[in-house]
Design a protein around this motif. Structure first.
Motif, mmCIF file in Angstrom:
data_model
loop_
_atom_site.group_PDB
_atom_site.id
_atom_site.type_symbol
_atom_site.label_atom_id
_atom_site.label_comp_id
_atom_site.label_asym_id
_atom_site.label_seq_id
_atom_site.Cartn_x
_atom_site.Cartn_y
_atom_site.Cartn_z
ATOM 1 N N GLY A 244 -4.034 8.046 2.026
ATOM 2 C CA GLY A 244 -3.802 6.824 2.745
ATOM 3 C C GLY A 244 -3.241 5.641 1.990
ATOM 4 O O GLY A 244 -2.068 5.256 2.968
ATOM 5 N N GLU A 245 -3.267 5.223 0.746
ATOM 6 C CA GLU A 245 -2.413 4.783 -0.238
ATOM 7 C C GLU A 245 -0.805 5.384 -0.126
ATOM 8 O O GLU A 245 -0.447 6.635 0.528
ATOM 9 N N ALA A 246 -0.004 4.960 -0.191
ATOM 10 C CA ALA A 246 1.808 5.520 -0.223
ATOM 11 C C ALA A 246 1.497 6.240 -1.621
ATOM 12 O O ALA A 246 0.977 6.253 -2.718
ATOM 13 N N PHE A 247 2.196 7.792 -1.237
ATOM 14 C CA PHE A 247 2.755 8.592 -1.957
ATOM 15 C C PHE A 247 3.465 7.617 -3.120
ATOM 16 O O PHE A 247 3.983 7.589 -3.224
ATOM 17 N N SER A 248 3.001 8.195 -4.527
ATOM 18 C CA SER A 248 2.742 8.235 -5.729
ATOM 19 C C SER A 248 2.658 9.484 -6.768
ATOM 20 O O SER A 248 1.957 9.729 -7.308
#
Length: 605
Positions: A244-248
């Protein structure tokens, strides 16, 4: 006749040099070097000399005038090809200055023949006035247009109105912006408009940039492929992200580093396949090749402090298939024996959060004292910040100790404590740090009200700093200190007292030979400790290094009345894949002028 005269003159010259302080060998070597260098310099068939510009302009122009393959044949250049290259060089130099905003330079070339097949090309450059930015528009659109970091990045665009046009800075910023946008989860970020209108007549440039971030992608589900039965809950602790976190990409790379640093896997391959994405959720697959579950590592070595030693380490990497770890270490040395067992249990979702149960037996036979200690304990380790760990522990120990000719004593301690540790190293090989630091702060105590035979409070500090200098040189700083609050010091066991001296303390003195003494002059340890060292290490080759060092320190009982012992010396270090070898020669600087060799050899498989 002339030959005989020359020979006599040469003999007189050599005789003169022999009778003076100038070394004949040095002069002959210098002459040979000049003779060897001369043809090499003269053999350059086509040289280029550029004047009128410097810095980046000169660097780019020189690269543009690199000689093409085939221009030089058999050590010579055909005049026709030399003249053709000279004619082309004007346009090449002019083109090389455009990235820096110079569109109308005056370039003059002169081709000078030196000898047959050898030429010197002189290039005189007047760059003229640079094109300057007269208008600038940078716009951000899309879902991430309000993203703080991306807006800050736009504000950091390297050109402003009035600046000379720099295409190199412009292109570099564009690439960095796309990388930053993708690392924030905007994988489809792109430039929808990019226009630089250059008016050579007016020496002006108008820049118009428009960026579209596209949608925000997020981490989807993470699946694991491994062959050693680690539970997913345990492996999830090594992820630097959550679903669910922004992809990085940075977090993906950090995750891979976490698996490598765990010392549990041969390899860790992370695959991110956007074609399998469900909407904007990017799935991640982690392919792991684990190390053997059971590991046995023997070791052998010798140290001036410990004498000869052998060791054996056993480790079960996945006890009960829960990701728990069981470790045991056996050490048998001339002056020290130890057996340690540890059970490590993961706690929570952070990598470094562990509950450790310890059972340890230790025995020392030194010139200073003899002791035997049995310790059991439990320790909770929590990760506070990156590389910063907090440990809370409770130990129960019973120690028998004896100094010199004194009667032995047995002391029981129930000791709670807290420890803060931070490490940050840049490694260049197994066990070798190029730079970085570590520090430790620890407070521990015991009280008779908790079942101890003696009450005390002790604080310990330590630090290690490696500063790179130049050409592989590094400065190594080390410090250690401690203090004890206790009224009846006679009951404090040997392992809780402070001593100095040895290869890891004040070199030039025997291991734990420095500290307060009793009436008979025997060292019995002190309440306080202060040790510091500074060392300059110079690499001699990839595997060898030399060092010079200065140490000072001592153990003492009175903070207002103490004597710091000093020493200095040189050392040689040899790195190997399974351990290192080090020899130090240290000289005492307290007037006794005694020397001591410290040898450390350790190999582990």
């Amino acid at each position: 006749m002339g030959t005989k005269t020359d020979f006599n003159n040469l003999s007189m010259t050599l005789s003169f040099l022999h009778n003076h302080t100038i070394s004949v060998r040095i002069i002959l070597f210098f002459c040979w070097f000049c003779i060897s260098l001369g043809p090499a310099m003269a053999a350059e068939p086509f040289a280029v000399e550029i004047s009128g510009i410097d810095g980046l302009l000169l660097e780019n122009a020189s690269a543009a005038l690199a000689l093409p393959n085939g221009l030089v044949r058999d050590g010579q250049v055909e005049p026709t090809w030399a003249q053709r290259f000279a004619r082309q060089s004007q346009g090449k130099v002019a083109k090389s200055l455009e990235p820096f905003g110079y569109y109308r330079p005056a370039v003059k070339t002169t081709l000078e023949p030196i000898e047959k097949g050898t030429f010197l090309l002189r290039v005189d450059v007047d760059p003229g006035k640079p094109v300057r930015v007269v208008s600038l528009s940078v716009a951000l659109n899309g879902e991430g247009k309000e993203q703080k970091i991306l807006r800050q990045w736009i504000g950091a665009y390297p050109l402003a109105v009035g600046d000379a046009l720099r295409h190199d800075l412009h292109e570099s910023w564009k690439g960095d912006w796309l990388v930053k946008a993708a690392d924030l989860g905007f994988l489809d970020a792109r430039f929808t408009a990019e226009q630089i209108l250059v008016s050579i007549e007016h020496n002006s440039a108008q820049i118009d940039l428009r960026m579209e971030t596209g949608p925000l992608y997020r981490f989807g589900a993470t699946t694991f492929t491994d062959g050693n039965g680690f539970p997913d809950r345990f492996l999830q602790r090594y992820l630097a992200y959550s679903a669910g976190e922004a992809f990085s990409e940075t977090k993906v790379a950090r995750t891979q580093a976490n698996f490598f640093d765990a010392d549990l896997f041969h390899s860790a391959n992370i695959r991110v396949d956007r074609s399998l994405s469900s909407g904007l959720q990017v799935p991640v697959n982690v392919e792991l090749v684990p190390l053997p579950r059971y590991q046995l590592r023997p070791g052998v070595g010798y140290g001036t402090d410990t004498g000869g030693r052998v060791s054996l380490r056993f480790r079960n990497n996945n006890l009960l298939s829960l990701g728990h770890r069981l470790e045991s270490d056996l050490l048998f040395a001339e002056r020290r024996k130890a057996a340690v067992g540890r059970y490590l249990m993961p706690v929570g979702i952070q990598i470094d959060n562990l509950m450790t149960f310890i059972l340890e037996y230790q025995e020392e036979q030194l010139d200073t004292y003899q002791n035997r200690a049995l310790t059991s304990g439990v320790m909770l380790t929590q990760s506070l910040l990156r590389n910063l760990k907090l440990s809370l522990y409770l130990n129960l120990s019973q120690e028998y100790f004896r100094f010199a000719d004194e009667d032995g004593k047995t002391t029981t301690l129930v000791m709670p404590g807290v420890r803060l540790v931070k490490r940050r190293w840049k490694m260049i090989g197994q066990g070798r740090a190029a730079s970085g630091y570590s520090w430790k702060l620890e407070v521990r105590g015991a009280s008779t009200s908790l079942g101890s035979d003696v009450s005390l409070l002790q604080a310990l500090v330590g630090g290690h700093l490696i500063v790179p200098i130049t050409s592989g040189q590094k400065l190594v700083l080390r410090s250690e200190g401690g203090t004890t609050l206790q009224s009846d010091f006679d009951d404090v066991p040997a392992s809780m007292r402070f001593f100095a001296g040895g290869g890891q303390s004040v070199r030039g003195h025997a291991y734990k030979s420095l500290g307060p003494t009793d009436r008979d002059g025997d060292v019995i340890g002190g309440r306080h400790l202060a040790v510091a060292s500074i060392e300059l290490e110079q690499p001699l080759s990839e595997k060898w290094a030399a060092a010079i060092f200065y140490d000072c320190g001592n153990a003492f009982d009175n903070l207002s009345d103490y004597d710091l012992v000093q020493s200095a010396g040189v050392g040689v270090l040899r790195h190997t894949p399974v351990g290192s070898i080090r020899i130090d020669l240290a000289r005492q600087l307290d007037g006794k002028e005694r020397y001591r060799v410290h040898l450390g050899v350790g190999f582990q498989w």
